[in-house]
Design a protein around this motif. Structure first.
Motif, PDB file in Angstrom:
ATOM      1  N   ILE A  14       0.865  -0.916  -0.064  1.00 59.19           N
ATOM      2  CA  ILE A  14      -0.004  -0.072   0.132  1.00 59.19           C
ATOM      3  C   ILE A  14       0.989   1.269  -0.082  1.00 59.19           C
ATOM      4  CG2 ILE A  14      -1.687   1.361   1.275  1.00 59.19           C
ATOM      5  CD1 ILE A  14      -2.917  -1.319   2.607  1.00 59.19           C
ATOM      6  N   PRO A  15       0.703   2.182  -0.796  1.00 49.58           N
ATOM      7  CA  PRO A  15       1.668   3.396  -0.980  1.00 49.58           C
ATOM      8  C   PRO A  15       1.026   4.337   0.013  1.00 49.58           C
ATOM      9  CG  PRO A  15      -0.279   3.294  -2.842  1.00 49.58           C
ATOM     10  CD  PRO A  15      -0.257   2.047  -1.886  1.00 49.58           C
ATOM     11  N   TRP A  16       1.390   4.320   1.325  1.00 49.96           N
ATOM     12  CA  TRP A  16       1.164   5.087   2.022  1.00 49.96           C
ATOM     13  C   TRP A  16       1.578   6.434   1.957  1.00 49.96           C
ATOM     14  CZ3 TRP A  16      -2.954   3.468   4.753  1.00 49.96           C
ATOM     15  CH2 TRP A  16      -2.997   2.107   5.089  1.00 49.96           C
ATOM     16  N   ALA A  17       2.795   6.539   1.810  1.00 52.19           N
ATOM     17  CA  ALA A  17       3.385   7.992   1.592  1.00 52.19           C
ATOM     18  C   ALA A  17       2.708   8.778   0.471  1.00 52.19           C
ATOM     19  CB  ALA A  17       4.747   7.789   0.948  1.00 52.19           C
ATOM     20  N   PHE A  18       2.122   7.887  -0.761  1.00 49.80           N
ATOM     21  CA  PHE A  18       1.588   8.802  -1.836  1.00 49.80           C
ATOM     22  C   PHE A  18      -0.062   9.165  -1.180  1.00 49.80           C
ATOM     23  CE2 PHE A  18      -1.459   8.362  -5.172  1.00 49.80           C
ATOM     24  CZ  PHE A  18      -0.990   9.355  -6.109  1.00 49.80           C
ATOM     25  N   ILE A  19      -0.498   8.184  -0.631  1.00 46.52           N
ATOM     26  CA  ILE A  19      -1.931   8.301  -0.068  1.00 46.52           C
ATOM     27  C   ILE A  19      -1.790   9.633   0.858  1.00 46.52           C
ATOM     28  CG2 ILE A  19      -3.888   7.555   1.346  1.00 46.52           C
ATOM     29  CD1 ILE A  19      -3.061   4.719   0.273  1.00 46.52           C
ATOM     30  N   GLY A  20      -0.694   9.706   1.686  1.00 47.74           N
ATOM     31  CA  GLY A  20      -0.497  10.869   2.692  1.00 47.74           C
ATOM     32  C   GLY A  20      -0.298  12.214   2.044  1.00 47.74           C
ATOM     33  N   LYS A  21       0.446  12.160   0.995  1.00 48.37           N
ATOM     34  CA  LYS A  21       0.626  13.619   0.156  1.00 48.37           C
ATOM     35  C   LYS A  21      -0.765  13.925  -0.484  1.00 48.37           C
ATOM     36  CE  LYS A  21       5.284  12.315  -1.149  1.00 48.37           C
ATOM     37  NZ  LYS A  21       6.320  11.796  -2.000  1.00 48.37           N
ATOM     38  N   VAL A  22      -1.613  12.873  -1.057  1.00 47.40           N
ATOM     39  CA  VAL A  22      -2.864  13.279  -1.575  1.00 47.40           C
ATOM     40  C   VAL A  22      -3.759  13.870  -0.596  1.00 47.40           C
ATOM     41  CG1 VAL A  22      -4.941  12.513  -2.907  1.00 47.40           C
ATOM     42  CG2 VAL A  22      -2.565  11.507  -3.485  1.00 47.40           C
ATOM     43  N   ILE A  25       2.521  18.864  -4.659  1.00 45.91           N
ATOM     44  CA  ILE A  25       1.868  18.595  -6.104  1.00 45.91           C
ATOM     45  C   ILE A  25       2.877  18.082  -7.325  1.00 45.91           C
ATOM     46  CG2 ILE A  25       0.857  19.965  -8.124  1.00 45.91           C
ATOM     47  CD1 ILE A  25      -0.585  21.794  -6.044  1.00 45.91           C
ATOM     48  N   PRO A  26       4.152  18.573  -7.249  1.00 46.69           N
ATOM     49  CA  PRO A  26       5.005  18.160  -8.150  1.00 46.69           C
ATOM     50  C   PRO A  26       5.209  16.645  -7.599  1.00 46.69           C
ATOM     51  CG  PRO A  26       5.711  20.250  -7.741  1.00 46.69           C
ATOM     52  CD  PRO A  26       4.694  19.927  -6.694  1.00 46.69           C
ATOM     53  N   SER A  27       5.510  16.397  -6.410  1.00 46.40           N
ATOM     54  CA  SER A  27       5.728  15.098  -6.056  1.00 46.40           C
ATOM     55  C   SER A  27       4.820  14.038  -6.209  1.00 46.40           C
ATOM     56  CB  SER A  27       5.860  15.263  -4.573  1.00 46.40           C
ATOM     57  OG  SER A  27       6.418  13.930  -3.999  1.00 46.40           O
ATOM     58  N   ILE A  28       3.527  14.272  -6.308  1.00 45.42           N
ATOM     59  CA  ILE A  28       2.387  13.637  -6.597  1.00 45.42           C
ATOM     60  C   ILE A  28       2.352  13.229  -8.048  1.00 45.42           C
ATOM     61  CG2 ILE A  28      -0.210  13.281  -6.617  1.00 45.42           C
ATOM     62  CD1 ILE A  28      -0.223  15.022  -4.037  1.00 45.42           C
ATOM     63  N   VAL A  29       2.463  14.470  -8.824  1.00 48.30           N
ATOM     64  CA  VAL A  29       2.624  14.023 -10.340  1.00 48.30           C
ATOM     65  C   VAL A  29       3.786  13.067 -10.592  1.00 48.30           C
ATOM     66  CG1 VAL A  29       3.041  15.060 -12.428  1.00 48.30           C
ATOM     67  CG2 VAL A  29       1.538  16.396 -10.814  1.00 48.30           C
ATOM     68  N   LEU A  30       4.974  13.420 -10.050  1.00 45.24           N
ATOM     69  CA  LEU A  30       6.053  12.468 -10.385  1.00 45.24           C
ATOM     70  C   LEU A  30       5.903  11.091  -9.848  1.00 45.24           C
ATOM     71  CD1 LEU A  30       9.021  12.464 -11.148  1.00 45.24           C
ATOM     72  CD2 LEU A  30       9.595  12.697  -8.819  1.00 45.24           C
ATOM     73  N   SER A  31       5.195  10.705  -8.876  1.00 40.28           N
ATOM     74  CA  SER A  31       4.767   9.630  -8.180  1.00 40.28           C
ATOM     75  C   SER A  31       4.009   8.749  -9.123  1.00 40.28           C
ATOM     76  CB  SER A  31       4.071   9.574  -6.793  1.00 40.28           C
ATOM     77  OG  SER A  31       5.056   9.821  -6.024  1.00 40.28           O
ATOM     78  N   MET A  32       3.009   9.529  -9.711  1.00 42.78           N
ATOM     79  CA  MET A  32       1.965   8.862 -11.074  1.00 42.78           C
ATOM     80  C   MET A  32       2.686   8.606 -11.845  1.00 42.78           C
ATOM     81  SD  MET A  32      -1.344  11.643 -10.154  1.00 42.78           S
ATOM     82  CE  MET A  32      -2.396  10.803 -11.446  1.00 42.78           C
ATOM     83  N   PHE A  33       3.669   9.211 -12.511  1.00 42.21           N
ATOM     84  CA  PHE A  33       4.357   9.249 -13.818  1.00 42.21           C
ATOM     85  C   PHE A  33       5.347   7.898 -13.417  1.00 42.21           C
ATOM     86  CE2 PHE A  33       7.977  10.040 -16.425  1.00 42.21           C
ATOM     87  CZ  PHE A  33       7.691   9.979 -17.639  1.00 42.21           C
ATOM     88  N   ARG A  34       5.967   7.858 -12.286  1.00 43.26           N
ATOM     89  CA  ARG A  34       6.771   6.817 -12.059  1.00 43.26           C
ATOM     90  C   ARG A  34       6.091   5.503 -12.024  1.00 43.26           C
ATOM     91  NH1 ARG A  34       6.858   4.294  -7.375  1.00 43.26           N
ATOM     92  NH2 ARG A  34       8.532   2.694  -6.744  1.00 43.26           N
ATOM     93  N   LEU A  86      14.927  13.912  -7.638  1.00 43.31           N
ATOM     94  CA  LEU A  86      13.760  14.921  -8.095  1.00 43.31           C
ATOM     95  C   LEU A  86      12.843  15.419  -6.914  1.00 43.31           C
ATOM     96  CD1 LEU A  86      12.679  13.567 -11.631  1.00 43.31           C
ATOM     97  CD2 LEU A  86      14.187  15.359 -11.192  1.00 43.31           C
ATOM     98  N   ASN A  87      12.626  14.383  -6.100  1.00 41.27           N
ATOM     99  CA  ASN A  87      11.795  14.882  -4.750  1.00 41.27           C
ATOM    100  C   ASN A  87      12.693  15.535  -3.886  1.00 41.27           C
ATOM    101  OD1 ASN A  87       9.098  13.795  -4.773  1.00 41.27           O
ATOM    102  ND2 ASN A  87       9.673  11.579  -4.509  1.00 41.27           N
ATOM    103  N   THR A  88      13.798  15.377  -3.915  1.00 42.74           N
ATOM    104  CA  THR A  88      14.936  16.075  -3.137  1.00 42.74           C
ATOM    105  C   THR A  88      14.852  17.394  -3.562  1.00 42.74           C
ATOM    106  OG1 THR A  88      16.186  14.164  -2.411  1.00 42.74           O
ATOM    107  CG2 THR A  88      17.254  16.179  -2.019  1.00 42.74           C
ATOM    108  N   ILE A  89      15.032  17.682  -4.848  1.00 38.16           N
ATOM    109  CA  ILE A  89      15.131  19.037  -5.255  1.00 38.16           C
ATOM    110  C   ILE A  89      13.798  19.482  -5.158  1.00 38.16           C
ATOM    111  CG2 ILE A  89      15.109  20.113  -7.502  1.00 38.16           C
ATOM    112  CD1 ILE A  89      17.052  17.949  -8.636  1.00 38.16           C
ATOM    113  N   PHE A  90      12.438  19.181  -5.167  1.00 38.69           N
ATOM    114  CA  PHE A  90      11.386  19.696  -4.963  1.00 38.69           C
ATOM    115  C   PHE A  90      11.352  19.943  -3.481  1.00 38.69           C
ATOM    116  CE2 PHE A  90       9.397  16.793  -8.396  1.00 38.69           C
ATOM    117  CZ  PHE A  90       9.519  17.920  -9.389  1.00 38.69           C
ATOM    118  N   PHE A  91      11.882  19.272  -2.682  1.00 39.19           N
ATOM    119  CA  PHE A  91      11.780  19.713  -1.247  1.00 39.19           C
ATOM    120  C   PHE A  91      12.638  20.788  -0.786  1.00 39.19           C
ATOM    121  CE2 PHE A  91      13.423  19.133   3.290  1.00 39.19           C
ATOM    122  CZ  PHE A  91      12.257  19.188   3.956  1.00 39.19           C
ATOM    123  N   VAL A  92      13.789  21.003  -1.478  1.00 41.66           N
ATOM    124  CA  VAL A  92      14.621  22.330  -1.389  1.00 41.66           C
ATOM    125  C   VAL A  92      14.160  23.474  -1.961  1.00 41.66           C
ATOM    126  CG1 VAL A  92      16.666  23.153  -2.217  1.00 41.66           C
ATOM    127  CG2 VAL A  92      16.704  20.897  -1.442  1.00 41.66           C
TER     128      VAL A  92
END
Length: 293
Positions: free
Chosen positions: A12-20, A55-64, A95-101
């Protein structure tokens, strides 16, 4: 439920669900408490920072997820030697690290574009200082997205030889024949002599075992016993002059050994079955010696 079923069960992608869920909460807060939020400048900046990360992280996760799903579907009937999924996961982490910075900068009211422009000279100095790490990182990405190497391969790079257990941005993590962990810089794959010993699924496999000291005194008998029982084995290719048990380590009350063998095929299942047969023979020999002593 057995172990195999648990292993194949989707995680279960708990991290992705938490972001959404967090994005939904922030959007809800903006709709119903817009005035209150805008009046609090620090809170508004903090929420914009969250937006610029989530938002970029969620889009990136979906693309991945989509890319990996298509890749697995396309190659479901083939044995791929590459590390495409590993490379995608590592690249996603970067990329997630870059988005975080960027999100941190936004939360503190710093314009990321202006900051990067003003730090160009410093960035060039940092690039020079960390040149080796950057080139290692690029080499790691090339390895991950190529079919030259794969986790599980037995390789020889320069003086180092072992099985790859992980590929990071900085190193190839090898487990050598002595079970030691060796970190080999990724650059060495491209700058030194390199051999992939598993490129064609080698038929070579190794049986490791240990014996008490009192049994090890009968080492020659054990070697002769195994040689007689294995030389006619239908699934092994053994030459009389090549059959040799090697001593790995002598401990206080035991001795560790290894036996390198060539099977008729590269089937891992066959290798495990033969290894079990050999270990059973060793156990029988050990019991025989201990009973007679």
């Amino acid at each position: 439920m057995n172990a195999a079923t648990q292993e194949n069960k989707p995680k279960i992608p708990w991290a992705f669900i938490g972001k959404v869920l967090l994005v939904i909460i922030i959007i809800y807060s903006h709709i119903y408490f817009e005035k209150d939020i805008e009046e609090r400048k620090l809170l508004a900046q903090f929420l914009r920072g969250l937006y610029s990360f989530l938002i970029p992280s969620i889009v990136l996760s979906m693309f991945r997820f989509l890319v990996i799903m298509l890749y697995n579907a396309r190659n479901s009937k083939k044995r791929e030697r590459g590390n495409f999924v590993l490379g995608i996961n590592r690249l996603t982490a970067v990329l997630n690290t870059i988005f975080f910075v960027i999100a941190i900068m936004t939360a503190f009211g710093i314009n990321p574009k202006e900051f990067i422009t003003s730090m160009t000279i410093v960035a060039m100095a940092i690039a020079v200082i960390f040149r080796d790490y950057i080139t290692n990182m690029i080499s790691g990405l090339i390895v991950m997205f190529s079919e030259q190497l794969s986790v599980g391969d037995r390789i020889k790079v320069g003086e180092h030889k072992g099985r790859i257990i992980d590929i990071t941005f900085a190193n190839l993590v090898l487990q050598d024949e002595e079970d030691d962990i060796v970190m080999v810089p990724n650059n060495m794959v491209f700058t030194s002599t390199f051999m992939n010993l598993s490129a064609h699924q080698s038929s070579l496999f190794t049986v490791r075992f240990e014996l008490p000291l009192e049994v090890s005194l009968h080492f020659e008998e054990l070697e002769e016993h195994l040689k007689l029982s294995l030389v006619t084995h239908p699934n092994l290719k053994i030459k009389d002059d090549e059959f040799k048990i090697k001593v790995i380590e002598i401990g206080k009350d035991m001795v560790r050994y290894k036996l390198d063998l060539h099977a008729v095929t590269n089937s891992n299942r066959m290798h495990r079955d033969i290894e079990n047969e050999i270990l059973r023979e060793i156990i029988k020999f050990e019991r025989k010696i201990l009973k007679s002593s």
